[in-house]
Design a protein around this motif. Sequence first.
Motif, PDB file in Angstrom:
ATOM      1  N   LEU A  83       0.865  -1.177   0.000  1.00  0.00           N
ATOM      2  CA  LEU A  83       0.000   0.000   0.000  1.00  0.00           C
ATOM      3  C   LEU A  83       0.902   1.227   0.000  1.00  0.00           C
ATOM      4  O   LEU A  83       1.443   1.627   1.026  1.00  0.00           O
ATOM      5  N   TYR A  84       1.066   1.802  -1.171  1.00  0.00           N
ATOM      6  CA  TYR A  84       1.977   2.942  -1.335  1.00  0.00           C
ATOM      7  C   TYR A  84       1.593   3.684  -2.612  1.00  0.00           C
ATOM      8  O   TYR A  84       1.487   3.061  -3.680  1.00  0.00           O
ATOM      9  N   VAL A 107      -1.173  -7.600   2.341  1.00  0.00           N
ATOM     10  CA  VAL A 107      -0.884  -6.221   1.977  1.00  0.00           C
ATOM     11  C   VAL A 107       0.064  -5.635   3.008  1.00  0.00           C
ATOM     12  O   VAL A 107      -0.146  -5.773   4.221  1.00  0.00           O
ATOM     13  N   ILE A 108       1.123  -4.997   2.534  1.00  0.00           N
ATOM     14  CA  ILE A 108       2.132  -4.387   3.396  1.00  0.00           C
ATOM     15  C   ILE A 108       1.823  -2.906   3.569  1.00  0.00           C
ATOM     16  O   ILE A 108       1.581  -2.185   2.600  1.00  0.00           O
ATOM     17  N   LEU A 109       1.826  -2.441   4.832  1.00  0.00           N
ATOM     18  CA  LEU A 109       1.626  -1.041   5.163  1.00  0.00           C
ATOM     19  C   LEU A 109       2.918  -0.495   5.766  1.00  0.00           C
ATOM     20  O   LEU A 109       3.551  -1.170   6.595  1.00  0.00           O
ATOM     21  N   LEU A 110       3.299   0.709   5.371  1.00  0.00           N
ATOM     22  CA  LEU A 110       4.469   1.372   5.940  1.00  0.00           C
ATOM     23  C   LEU A 110       3.998   2.349   7.000  1.00  0.00           C
ATOM     24  O   LEU A 110       3.232   3.275   6.704  1.00  0.00           O
ATOM     25  N   ASP A 111       4.450   2.164   8.232  1.00  0.00           N
ATOM     26  CA  ASP A 111       4.005   2.985   9.352  1.00  0.00           C
ATOM     27  C   ASP A 111       5.075   4.014   9.701  1.00  0.00           C
ATOM     28  O   ASP A 111       6.089   3.692  10.313  1.00  0.00           O
ATOM     29  N   GLY A 112       4.832   5.248   9.290  1.00  0.00           N
ATOM     30  CA  GLY A 112       5.767   6.333   9.550  1.00  0.00           C
ATOM     31  C   GLY A 112       5.276   7.587   8.863  1.00  0.00           C
ATOM     32  O   GLY A 112       4.285   7.563   8.136  1.00  0.00           O
ATOM     33  N   THR A 113       5.950   8.708   9.089  1.00  0.00           N
ATOM     34  CA  THR A 113       5.597   9.926   8.365  1.00  0.00           C
ATOM     35  C   THR A 113       5.836   9.683   6.873  1.00  0.00           C
ATOM     36  O   THR A 113       6.497   8.719   6.480  1.00  0.00           O
ATOM     37  N   THR A 156      -1.954   5.172   9.812  1.00  0.00           N
ATOM     38  CA  THR A 156      -1.819   3.765   9.427  1.00  0.00           C
ATOM     39  C   THR A 156      -3.106   3.009   9.720  1.00  0.00           C
ATOM     40  O   THR A 156      -3.552   2.177   8.919  1.00  0.00           O
ATOM     41  N   LEU A 157      -3.718   3.295  10.871  1.00  0.00           N
ATOM     42  CA  LEU A 157      -4.966   2.609  11.201  1.00  0.00           C
ATOM     43  C   LEU A 157      -6.073   2.962  10.208  1.00  0.00           C
ATOM     44  O   LEU A 157      -6.790   2.077   9.737  1.00  0.00           O
ATOM     45  N   GLU A 158      -6.210   4.235   9.875  1.00  0.00           N
ATOM     46  CA  GLU A 158      -7.257   4.631   8.934  1.00  0.00           C
ATOM     47  C   GLU A 158      -7.025   3.991   7.565  1.00  0.00           C
ATOM     48  O   GLU A 158      -7.973   3.547   6.910  1.00  0.00           O
ATOM     49  N   ALA A 159      -5.771   3.936   7.146  1.00  0.00           N
ATOM     50  CA  ALA A 159      -5.455   3.285   5.867  1.00  0.00           C
ATOM     51  C   ALA A 159      -5.845   1.814   5.916  1.00  0.00           C
ATOM     52  O   ALA A 159      -6.451   1.279   4.975  1.00  0.00           O
ATOM     53  N   GLY A 160      -5.505   1.139   7.020  1.00  0.00           N
ATOM     54  CA  GLY A 160      -5.872  -0.265   7.160  1.00  0.00           C
ATOM     55  C   GLY A 160      -7.370  -0.461   7.195  1.00  0.00           C
ATOM     56  O   GLY A 160      -7.899  -1.410   6.597  1.00  0.00           O
TER      57      GLY A 160
END
Length: 203
Positions: A83-84, A107-113, A156-160
């Motif tokens: 997810l990018y 699905v991979i999520l990147l958690d950071g600014t 990150t939570l909202e994206a998930g």
Amino acid sequence: MSRYCSRCGKAKKACLCQWIRALPADTELIILQHPSEEHRPLGSARILSLSLANSRSFIGEDFTHHQELNHLLCEEGYQHWLLYPSDKAYPLSDLTQKNAATGKLRVILLDGTWKKAFKMWQLSSNLHALPCVKLPDNLVGNYVIRKAPSENSLSTLEAGYHLLSLLEPQRDFTPLLTAFHNMIEFQIAQMPPGVFEQNYRKR
């Protein structure tokens, strides 16, 4: 005795566990968390990890040689997506159609600014071959107590939450948002009078 909850990792007075609900999901999430996010009191990724039994979280910046992640990426029978919002990212509707046809999905999520997520992607060469997917552009975030580059920047939570809700519309993932909103309201309540209005509202 520790001042921190052994489950959610937050200070006991800010414990999230009362709002966490176990949620089933066919889609597996892999959360790659930048080290600077691990101990943030406002971090949202922990809610995803606690709510979704089939989610996994790894901490780091360069995941090129991360043994466990690479093992997962090589596992047969799964599609792996990142997810990018790259220039070549597919709209989520394309992934919905592909998933319906082929089954197991991670699905991979990147958690950071944004800046740190970009650096994570740059450094982690094992992610470069993965197809990217992006969420619809019209989604609006509610992370009102952290600075964001635009209104449609999501935690990150909202994206998930949006990812899972669009991929699995037959399931109700709103408990994720409930826990998230309760965390935000608790943090706002701890601020001295006027701080939230001065620094965050209508920013």
